[in-house]
Design a protein around this motif. Structure first.
Motif, PDB file in Angstrom:
ATOM      1  N   THR A 289       0.838  -1.205   0.000  1.00  0.00           N
ATOM      2  CA  THR A 289       0.000   0.000   0.000  1.00  0.00           C
ATOM      3  C   THR A 289       0.870   1.251   0.000  1.00  0.00           C
ATOM      4  N   LEU A 290       1.984   1.218   0.716  1.00  0.00           N
ATOM      5  CA  LEU A 290       2.908   2.357   0.703  1.00  0.00           C
ATOM      6  C   LEU A 290       3.462   2.598  -0.700  1.00  0.00           C
ATOM      7  N   CYS A 291       3.679   1.524  -1.450  1.00  0.00           N
ATOM      8  CA  CYS A 291       4.190   1.663  -2.817  1.00  0.00           C
ATOM      9  C   CYS A 291       3.131   2.209  -3.775  1.00  0.00           C
ATOM     10  N   LEU A 292       1.883   1.827  -3.564  1.00  0.00           N
ATOM     11  CA  LEU A 292       0.826   2.144  -4.522  1.00  0.00           C
ATOM     12  C   LEU A 292       0.029   3.408  -4.200  1.00  0.00           C
ATOM     13  N   ASP A 293      -0.072   3.767  -2.943  1.00  0.00           N
ATOM     14  CA  ASP A 293      -0.947   4.873  -2.538  1.00  0.00           C
ATOM     15  C   ASP A 293      -0.121   6.052  -2.016  1.00  0.00           C
ATOM     16  N   ARG A 294      -0.122   7.129  -2.797  1.00  0.00           N
ATOM     17  CA  ARG A 294       0.653   8.309  -2.438  1.00  0.00           C
ATOM     18  C   ARG A 294       0.177   8.927  -1.124  1.00  0.00           C
ATOM     19  N   GLY A 295      -1.114   8.951  -0.897  1.00  0.00           N
ATOM     20  CA  GLY A 295      -1.653   9.507   0.342  1.00  0.00           C
ATOM     21  C   GLY A 295      -1.225   8.712   1.565  1.00  0.00           C
ATOM     22  N   TYR A 296      -1.242   7.407   1.436  1.00  0.00           N
ATOM     23  CA  TYR A 296      -0.818   6.548   2.548  1.00  0.00           C
ATOM     24  C   TYR A 296       0.691   6.651   2.769  1.00  0.00           C
ATOM     25  N   ARG A 297       1.430   6.861   1.696  1.00  0.00           N
ATOM     26  CA  ARG A 297       2.886   6.961   1.771  1.00  0.00           C
ATOM     27  C   ARG A 297       3.320   8.206   2.550  1.00  0.00           C
ATOM     28  N   ARG A 298       2.443   9.211   2.623  1.00  0.00           N
ATOM     29  CA  ARG A 298       2.768  10.417   3.394  1.00  0.00           C
ATOM     30  C   ARG A 298       3.015  10.100   4.864  1.00  0.00           C
ATOM     31  N   ASN A 299       2.448   8.973   5.342  1.00  0.00           N
ATOM     32  CA  ASN A 299       2.649   8.581   6.737  1.00  0.00           C
ATOM     33  C   ASN A 299       4.106   8.309   7.071  1.00  0.00           C
TER      34      ASN A 299
END
Length: 148
Positions: free
Chosen positions: A43-53
């Protein structure tokens, strides 16, 4: 002599069956923890919003059961996450679950309350509590993203 040993044989079979079931449960929960960490990584690789975490976030997590049969680790560095199948050393926080059932209850709770798990001696942690709370937030957000 056989009539004397027969009740003991059943007892040993029941204990053996219980041990086998516990081994299977432990193995499944270990796999579940590893799968959860892999899902977070994907999910961190695919979702930019989640990667902000994890932007500019460097941390080392270890998760394990008290008996050591369940273990996995997560390393956050350079806006990426790596997963290890065993508990690593030199962590920011190590989370120790009483048993596999407690791990399952904690991860699947609608609103996991870290403090109640600590007070009930189901969970203990070694290290910085803030890192544990951040991971709890990320897990909760992931569950909401997938509608679980």
């Amino acid at each position: 002599m056989n009539f004397i040993l027969k009740p003991f044989r059943k007892l040993f079979q029941k204990r053996g069956l219980k041990k086998m079931i516990n081994c299977i449960k432990t193995e499944l929960l270990d796999d579940f923890l590893e799968m959860l960490l892999r899902i977070i990584r994907l999910t961190l690789c695919l979702d930019r919003g989640y990667r902000r975490n994890i932007k500019d976030f460097n941390a080392r997590y270890a998760f394990r059961s008290e008996d050591g049969r369940i273990a996995a680790s997560a390393i956050f560095k350079n806006n990426k996450m790596k997963m290890k199948k065993d508990a690593i050393e030199d962590t920011n926080v190590t989370v120790v679950f009483k048993d596999g059932k407690t791990l399952w209850e904690f991860l699947m709770a609608d609103d996991p309350d870290v403090f109640s798990f600590v007070l009930e001696n189901k969970l203990r942690y070694e290290g910085n509590l803030n890192y544990l709370l951040k991971f709890g937030y990320m897990s909760k957000r992931l569950k909401l993203m997938f509608g679980l």
